[in-house]
Design a protein around this motif. Structure first.
Motif, PDB file in Angstrom:
ATOM      1  N   LYS A  29      47.274  33.734  -4.410  1.00  0.00           N
ATOM      2  CA  LYS A  29      47.000  33.069  -2.912  1.00  0.00           C
ATOM      3  C   LYS A  29      46.494  34.180  -1.992  1.00  0.00           C
ATOM      4  O   LYS A  29      45.874  34.316  -1.394  1.00  0.00           O
ATOM      5  N   PRO A  32      39.825  30.629  -1.527  1.00  0.00           N
ATOM      6  CA  PRO A  32      41.461  30.363  -1.104  1.00  0.00           C
ATOM      7  C   PRO A  32      41.980  29.133  -1.402  1.00  0.00           C
ATOM      8  O   PRO A  32      42.857  28.619  -1.810  1.00  0.00           O
ATOM      9  N   GLU A  46      44.642  27.062  -3.890  1.00  0.00           N
ATOM     10  CA  GLU A  46      45.577  26.008  -3.199  1.00  0.00           C
ATOM     11  C   GLU A  46      45.524  24.929  -3.987  1.00  0.00           C
ATOM     12  O   GLU A  46      46.528  24.027  -4.330  1.00  0.00           O
TER      13      GLU A  46
END
Length: 448
Positions: A112, A287, A291
């Motif tokens: 991440k 990103p 997640e």
């Protein structure tokens, strides 16, 4: 014998506050009672712990993310556990597209953080797995067909050997150790404290998907997936997870490094099979992809049930007989989280020679692993037997096994995990750990 070496770092002995928490692992099945935990804060703490253990003749285990899936691999009764999970520093060298990473960080936070910087590295299916262990065994996941395994992207490391000496390995320095560390299994040669990874720029367009079917469509969905997944566009990584009949669902999940329109078209052979309960296809920034695929888990991410895993590779598509074995396992396994998981192969992984790194299994059609779960001790023996029997039944249709999903029922484990690389790994083991200090169930024995 009284040691002249003092343990340093965060040291927790049996009976100390925090001991119970320290000995808990993701899989309760593997729990035991070590003498002492050393949560290393630095490479020097690791060196001291190894020297102390040898001086006091105490067995050593190394631990990163607490995800070792079988007994006595990263934790040992009356031994020392050298845990690197407090060592989490990450240094990004943007101009070289390299990250220098301490081995205690978990996959989720690492991936991440790098995604926020515009970079992509391979990852598996859990955010709480430690980068220390997963890297050494290979590290498979849905971006492997695009950028290879985690171990394929390892270009250097720092390791403390059995004498407490700090070694560095790269293409030009201890290159045999780097070769062995790219798929040779965690904890065999020493204790790794730092990795150097090659990074990849995240693509501009990324799209995720999830398709869910009812359990009774197992055969037609599996057949559609296995005829599609290994041969599809290399930018598309996919898993198929079939849970127990008691759970009642099948999930196909994955990531496409491209547009939603193109992915929708590529998925048509799956979305048109059976009667899906859910079809989710969503374009996300990279990103947000990370997640989605690696959602945060409770700390320490401990399972609420016991697990037993096994694994193999399919070098040819499964006939009906093999699919019947899968169905039978999932009918008999009562745990709702018991499952068969399949991951497609090809692309970047298969373009590397089996001898180029220690990771041997380069050309299967797909990877498979299966697990049973239970909560009562009285259920353990039946579930363990079921996993073993299923492996035996599948043997005509599969090859090998994955060292990151270890199974101590596999007697001839060396060729199963490492293929024809096993002999070379034994020779490298003899060079870097001649006294076999780092030994545990299914560790690589030295060969002189």
């Amino acid at each position: 014998m009284v040691s002249k070496i003092r343990l340093t770092g965060r040291v927790i002995y049996k009976g100390d506050p925090g001991y119970e928490q320290a000995r808990q692992n993701w899989n309760p099945y593997v729990d035991t009672f070590p003498l002492v935990f050393v949560f290393a804060q630095s490479t020097k703490d690791v060196t001291n712990a190894i020297k102390w253990a040898r001086m006091n003749n105490v067995p050593i285990r190394v631990r990163s993310g607490r995800h070792a899936l079988d007994k006595n691999l990263s934790i040992v009764k009356d031994g020392i556990v050298i845990d690197v999970s407090d060592m989490k520093k990450v240094q990004l060298i943007r101009e070289k597209e390299v990250a220098i990473v301490q081995t205690g960080i978990n996959v989720g936070p690492l991936v991440k953080r790098l995604a926020q910087e515009g970079f992509m590295v391979p990852f598996g299916d859990s955010p709480t797995v430690g980068i220390g262990g997963i890297t050494m065994g290979g590290g498979m996941g849905v971006v492997q067909r695009s950028i290879g395994l985690i171990s394929d992207n390892l270009i250097g490391l720092e390791m403390v050997d059995a004498n407490g000496t700090v070694l560095n390995a790269s293409k030009n320095n201890n290159s045999d150790l780097l070769w062995a560390s790219r798929g040779g299994g965690g904890g065999n040669f020493g204790i790794n404290t730092e990795y150097r990874f090659k990074l990849h720029h995240a693509p501009a367009e990324t799209t995720v998907f999830k398709i869910i079917w009812p359990w009774n469509q197992l055969e037609k969905v599996f057949n559609a997936w296995q005829k599609w997944a290994p041969f599809i566009d290399n930018r598309l990584g996919s898993t198929l997870e079939i849970f127990s009949e008691n759970n009642g669902l099948l999930h196909a999940t994955g990531l496409f490094l491209g547009s939603k329109t193109k992915l929708t078209s590529l998925l048509e052979p799956l979305t048109s099979v059976g009667t899906p309960i859910k079809v989710f296809i969503q374009k996300l920034s990279y990103p947000n992809v990370v997640e989605y695929l690696l959602p945060d888990e409770p700390i320490p991410g401990r399972a609420d049930r016991n697990y037993k895993f096994s694994s193999a590779w399919a070098t040819a598509l499964f006939p009906d007989e093999a699919i019947k074995i899968i169905r039978s396992f999932l009918e008999e396994s009562t745990g709702t989280e018991s499952s068969f998981l399949f991951l497609n192969y090809g692309g970047a992984v298969s373009r590397i020679s089996p001898e180029a790194t220690a990771f041997f299994w380069r050309s299967p059609k797909f990877y498979l692993e299966w697990n049973t779960t239970w909560t009562q001790d009285s259920e353990a023996s039946r579930n363990l037997a079921l996993v073993a029997r299923t492996h035996q039944q599948l043997n005509p249709f599969v090859e090998g096994a994955y060292v990151n999903s270890p199974d101590q029922n596999i007697i001839n484990f060396g060729p199963a995990y490492y293929g024809t690389n096993f002999d070379k790994l034994q020779v490298i083991k003899a060079k870097y750990d001649p006294e076999n200090v780092f030994h545990f169930p299914q560790s690589i024995p030295p060969k002189f």
